[in-house]
Design a protein around this motif. Structure first.
Motif, PDB file in Angstrom:
ATOM      1  N   VAL A  45       0.831  -1.204   0.000  1.00 54.03           N
ATOM      2  CA  VAL A  45       0.000   0.000   0.000  1.00 54.03           C
ATOM      3  C   VAL A  45       0.871   1.262   0.000  1.00 54.03           C
ATOM      4  N   ILE A  46       1.995   1.250   0.695  1.00 55.10           N
ATOM      5  CA  ILE A  46       2.895   2.407   0.719  1.00 55.10           C
ATOM      6  C   ILE A  46       3.523   2.598  -0.651  1.00 55.10           C
ATOM      7  N   ASN A  47       3.960   1.523  -1.246  1.00 57.20           N
ATOM      8  CA  ASN A  47       4.540   1.596  -2.591  1.00 57.20           C
ATOM      9  C   ASN A  47       3.530   2.147  -3.590  1.00 57.20           C
ATOM     10  N   LYS A  48       2.280   1.704  -3.482  1.00 51.73           N
ATOM     11  CA  LYS A  48       1.227   2.206  -4.373  1.00 51.73           C
ATOM     12  C   LYS A  48       1.074   3.720  -4.234  1.00 51.73           C
ATOM     13  N   LEU A  49       1.074   4.222  -3.003  1.00 51.82           N
ATOM     14  CA  LEU A  49       0.919   5.658  -2.762  1.00 51.82           C
ATOM     15  C   LEU A  49       2.106   6.445  -3.314  1.00 51.82           C
ATOM     16  N   LEU A  50       3.302   5.936  -3.114  1.00 51.85           N
ATOM     17  CA  LEU A  50       4.494   6.609  -3.637  1.00 51.85           C
ATOM     18  C   LEU A  50       4.469   6.675  -5.161  1.00 51.85           C
ATOM     19  N   GLU A  51       4.018   5.615  -5.790  1.00 51.07           N
ATOM     20  CA  GLU A  51       3.940   5.611  -7.258  1.00 51.07           C
ATOM     21  C   GLU A  51       2.890   6.596  -7.766  1.00 51.07           C
ATOM     22  N   ILE A  52       1.796   6.730  -7.049  1.00 54.97           N
ATOM     23  CA  ILE A  52       0.760   7.687  -7.449  1.00 54.97           C
ATOM     24  C   ILE A  52       1.313   9.111  -7.442  1.00 54.97           C
ATOM     25  N   ILE A  53       1.968   9.504  -6.354  1.00 56.65           N
ATOM     26  CA  ILE A  53       2.436  10.896  -6.280  1.00 56.65           C
ATOM     27  C   ILE A  53       3.680  11.146  -7.120  1.00 56.65           C
ATOM     28  N   ARG A  54       4.429  10.093  -7.429  1.00 59.05           N
ATOM     29  CA  ARG A  54       5.635  10.256  -8.249  1.00 59.05           C
ATOM     30  C   ARG A  54       5.300  10.807  -9.642  1.00 59.05           C
ATOM     31  N   LYS A  55       4.072  10.601 -10.097  1.00 58.66           N
ATOM     32  CA  LYS A  55       3.662  11.109 -11.410  1.00 58.66           C
ATOM     33  C   LYS A  55       3.588  12.633 -11.434  1.00 58.66           C
ATOM     34  N   ASP A  56       3.384  13.258 -10.264  1.00 57.58           N
ATOM     35  CA  ASP A  56       3.193  14.709 -10.187  1.00 57.58           C
ATOM     36  C   ASP A  56       4.246  15.453  -9.381  1.00 57.58           C
ATOM     37  N   PHE A  57       5.019  14.737  -8.568  1.00 56.20           N
ATOM     38  CA  PHE A  57       5.998  15.373  -7.693  1.00 56.20           C
ATOM     39  C   PHE A  57       7.357  14.705  -7.868  1.00 56.20           C
ATOM     40  N   ASP A  58       8.403  15.517  -7.883  1.00 54.83           N
ATOM     41  CA  ASP A  58       9.770  14.995  -7.895  1.00 54.83           C
ATOM     42  C   ASP A  58      10.239  14.856  -6.461  1.00 54.83           C
ATOM     43  N   PHE A  59      10.769  13.693  -6.098  1.00 55.61           N
ATOM     44  CA  PHE A  59      11.289  13.494  -4.746  1.00 55.61           C
ATOM     45  C   PHE A  59      12.221  12.300  -4.725  1.00 55.61           C
ATOM     46  N   GLU A  60      13.057  12.309  -3.721  1.00 54.30           N
ATOM     47  CA  GLU A  60      13.926  11.179  -3.410  1.00 54.30           C
ATOM     48  C   GLU A  60      13.649  10.806  -1.963  1.00 54.30           C
ATOM     49  N   ILE A  61      13.530   9.534  -1.691  1.00 56.26           N
ATOM     50  CA  ILE A  61      13.307   9.084  -0.325  1.00 56.26           C
ATOM     51  C   ILE A  61      14.626   9.135   0.421  1.00 56.26           C
ATOM     52  N   GLY A  62      14.622   9.851   1.559  1.00 56.40           N
ATOM     53  CA  GLY A  62      15.829  10.014   2.367  1.00 56.40           C
ATOM     54  C   GLY A  62      16.076   8.830   3.270  1.00 56.40           C
ATOM     55  N   GLY A  63      17.184   8.867   3.978  1.00 58.60           N
ATOM     56  CA  GLY A  63      17.629   7.772   4.833  1.00 58.60           C
ATOM     57  C   GLY A  63      16.888   7.657   6.144  1.00 58.60           C
ATOM     58  N   ILE A  64      17.501   6.973   7.090  1.00 58.53           N
ATOM     59  CA  ILE A  64      16.896   6.628   8.372  1.00 58.53           C
ATOM     60  C   ILE A  64      16.388   7.861   9.137  1.00 58.53           C
TER      61      ILE A  64
END
Length: 166
Positions: A45-64
Protein backbone atom coordinates in the motif's frame (compact mmCIF):
# COMPACT_ATOMS: atom_id res chain seq x y z
CA UNK A 1 7.04 26.56 -6.58
CA UNK A 2 4.18 25.55 -4.33
CA UNK A 3 2.14 22.70 -5.67
CA UNK A 4 -0.66 20.59 -4.21
CA UNK A 5 -3.00 17.90 -5.44
CA UNK A 6 -5.79 15.68 -4.14
CA UNK A 7 -5.93 12.07 -5.32
CA UNK A 8 -9.46 10.77 -4.88
CA UNK A 9 -9.84 7.32 -3.30
CA UNK A 10 -6.08 6.71 -3.25
CA UNK A 11 -6.62 3.77 -0.91
CA UNK A 12 -9.38 1.27 -0.31
CA UNK A 13 -11.16 0.41 2.94
CA UNK A 14 -9.01 -2.74 3.06
CA UNK A 15 -5.84 -0.61 2.75
CA UNK A 16 -7.09 1.66 5.56
CA UNK A 17 -7.83 -1.35 7.75
CA UNK A 18 -4.26 -2.58 7.19
CA UNK A 19 -2.77 0.86 7.95
CA UNK A 20 -4.81 1.21 11.15
CA UNK A 21 -3.70 -2.23 12.38
CA UNK A 22 -0.96 -1.56 14.95
CA UNK A 23 0.76 -4.88 14.16
CA UNK A 24 2.20 -3.75 10.84
CA UNK A 25 5.68 -2.50 10.07
CA UNK A 26 5.62 0.91 11.79
CA UNK A 27 5.55 -0.59 15.28
CA UNK A 28 7.71 -3.59 14.37
CA UNK A 29 10.48 -1.64 12.65
CA UNK A 30 11.08 1.13 15.15
CA UNK A 31 8.80 0.42 18.07
CA UNK A 32 7.72 4.05 17.76
CA UNK A 33 4.87 6.03 16.29
CA UNK A 34 6.67 6.60 13.00
CA UNK A 35 8.92 4.67 10.65
CA UNK A 36 11.51 5.55 8.07
CA UNK A 37 10.03 5.39 4.58
CA UNK A 38 13.25 3.65 3.54
CA UNK A 39 12.16 0.69 5.68
CA UNK A 40 8.51 0.50 4.57
CA UNK A 41 8.52 1.68 0.94
CA UNK A 42 8.14 -1.94 -0.22
CA UNK A 43 4.93 -2.46 1.78
CA UNK A 44 2.39 -2.77 -1.08
CA UNK A 45 0.00 0.00 0.00
CA UNK A 46 2.89 2.41 0.72
CA UNK A 47 4.54 1.60 -2.59
CA UNK A 48 1.23 2.21 -4.37
CA UNK A 49 0.92 5.66 -2.76
CA UNK A 50 4.49 6.61 -3.64
CA UNK A 51 3.94 5.61 -7.26
CA UNK A 52 0.76 7.69 -7.45
CA UNK A 53 2.44 10.90 -6.28
CA UNK A 54 5.64 10.26 -8.25
CA UNK A 55 3.66 11.11 -11.41
CA UNK A 56 3.19 14.71 -10.19
CA UNK A 57 6.00 15.37 -7.69
CA UNK A 58 9.77 14.99 -7.89
CA UNK A 59 11.29 13.49 -4.75
CA UNK A 60 13.93 11.18 -3.41
CA UNK A 61 13.31 9.08 -0.33
CA UNK A 62 15.83 10.01 2.37
CA UNK A 63 17.63 7.77 4.83
CA UNK A 64 16.90 6.63 8.37
CA UNK A 65 16.69 10.16 9.86
CA UNK A 66 14.56 11.51 7.03
CA UNK A 67 11.45 10.61 5.00
CA UNK A 68 9.08 9.07 7.48
CA UNK A 69 5.53 7.83 7.82
CA UNK A 70 3.19 7.90 10.78
CA UNK A 71 -0.42 7.29 11.77
CA UNK A 72 -1.76 10.24 13.76
CA UNK A 73 -4.83 11.15 15.81
CA UNK A 74 -4.36 14.68 17.12
CA UNK A 75 -7.44 16.40 18.51
CA UNK A 76 -5.80 19.79 18.86
CA UNK A 77 -4.99 20.00 15.14
CA UNK A 78 -1.92 21.78 13.74
CA UNK A 79 -1.29 25.51 13.59
CA UNK A 80 -0.16 27.17 10.36
CA UNK A 81 3.12 25.63 9.19
CA UNK A 82 4.97 24.22 6.22
CA UNK A 83 6.53 20.76 6.11
CA UNK A 84 10.09 22.05 6.19
CA UNK A 85 9.29 22.89 9.80
CA UNK A 86 8.50 26.59 9.48
CA UNK A 87 5.87 28.29 11.62
CA UNK A 88 6.44 31.85 10.36
CA UNK A 89 7.49 33.30 7.02
CA UNK A 90 10.82 34.37 8.54
CA UNK A 91 11.47 31.13 10.44
CA UNK A 92 15.16 30.25 10.22
CA UNK A 93 14.88 27.30 12.60
CA UNK A 94 13.60 24.75 10.10
CA UNK A 95 13.76 21.23 11.53
CA UNK A 96 12.76 19.31 8.38
CA UNK A 97 14.69 21.20 5.69
CA UNK A 98 15.12 17.89 3.85
CA UNK A 99 11.36 17.51 3.30
CA UNK A 100 10.26 17.75 -0.33
CA UNK A 101 6.64 16.54 -0.23
CA UNK A 102 4.06 16.24 2.54
CA UNK A 103 1.23 13.72 2.25
CA UNK A 104 -1.88 13.01 4.32
CA UNK A 105 -4.72 10.54 3.91
CA UNK A 106 -7.87 10.65 6.00
CA UNK A 107 -8.40 7.12 7.33
CA UNK A 108 -11.45 7.83 9.49
CA UNK A 109 -15.03 8.06 8.29
CA UNK A 110 -16.18 11.69 8.40
CA UNK A 111 -19.15 10.64 10.57
CA UNK A 112 -16.71 9.73 13.38
CA UNK A 113 -15.58 13.31 14.08
CA UNK A 114 -16.43 17.00 13.75
CA UNK A 115 -13.93 19.69 12.78
CA UNK A 116 -10.46 18.71 11.64
CA UNK A 117 -10.65 20.48 8.28
CA UNK A 118 -7.39 21.10 6.43
CA UNK A 119 -6.70 24.54 5.00
CA UNK A 120 -4.02 25.90 2.68
CA UNK A 121 -2.91 29.50 2.18
CA UNK A 122 -1.47 30.80 -1.08
CA UNK A 123 -0.50 34.28 0.06
CA UNK A 124 -0.24 35.25 3.72
CA UNK A 125 -0.74 32.21 5.93
CA UNK A 126 -1.57 34.41 8.93
CA UNK A 127 -4.50 36.05 7.15
CA UNK A 128 -7.58 33.94 7.82
CA UNK A 129 -9.31 35.52 4.79
CA UNK A 130 -6.88 33.80 2.41
CA UNK A 131 -7.30 30.26 3.67
CA UNK A 132 -8.55 27.65 1.21
CA UNK A 133 -10.38 24.62 2.57
CA UNK A 134 -9.19 21.29 1.19
CA UNK A 135 -12.06 19.30 -0.29
CA UNK A 136 -10.76 16.02 1.09
CA UNK A 137 -12.81 12.96 1.98
CA UNK A 138 -12.03 9.59 3.54
CA UNK A 139 -9.33 7.70 1.57
CA UNK A 140 -8.37 10.80 -0.47
CA UNK A 141 -4.65 11.60 -0.48
CA UNK A 142 -3.53 15.24 -0.19
CA UNK A 143 0.02 15.83 -1.40
CA UNK A 144 1.84 19.15 -1.42
CA UNK A 145 5.32 20.54 -1.81
CA UNK A 146 6.96 21.17 1.55
CA UNK A 147 6.78 24.95 1.13
CA UNK A 148 2.95 24.88 1.17
CA UNK A 149 1.48 26.71 4.17
CA UNK A 150 -1.34 24.71 5.75
CA UNK A 151 -3.14 24.04 9.00
CA UNK A 152 -5.58 21.53 10.46
CA UNK A 153 -8.41 22.65 12.71
CA UNK A 154 -8.96 20.93 16.06
CA UNK A 155 -11.53 18.13 16.03
CA UNK A 156 -13.78 16.17 18.35
CA UNK A 157 -14.22 12.45 17.94
CA UNK A 158 -11.93 10.02 16.17
CA UNK A 159 -10.03 11.52 13.20
CA UNK A 160 -6.99 9.51 12.16
CA UNK A 161 -4.67 10.24 9.24
CA UNK A 162 -1.69 8.65 7.57
CA UNK A 163 1.13 11.19 7.21
CA UNK A 164 4.21 10.90 5.01
CA UNK A 165 7.05 13.38 4.91
CA UNK A 166 9.31 12.67 1.96
Amino acid sequence: MTKRKIYRNAITSKDAEFLLNKDWAIDEILGKEHASLTNVKDVPVINKLLEIIRKDFDFEIGGIKESYIRIETRGKGHRWHNDQGGYTKDDDNLHMEWCQVGVSILLSDESEFTGGDTYYADIDFSNEENKIKSDRRQYDMCAHTSDSWHMVEPHEGSRTVLLMFI
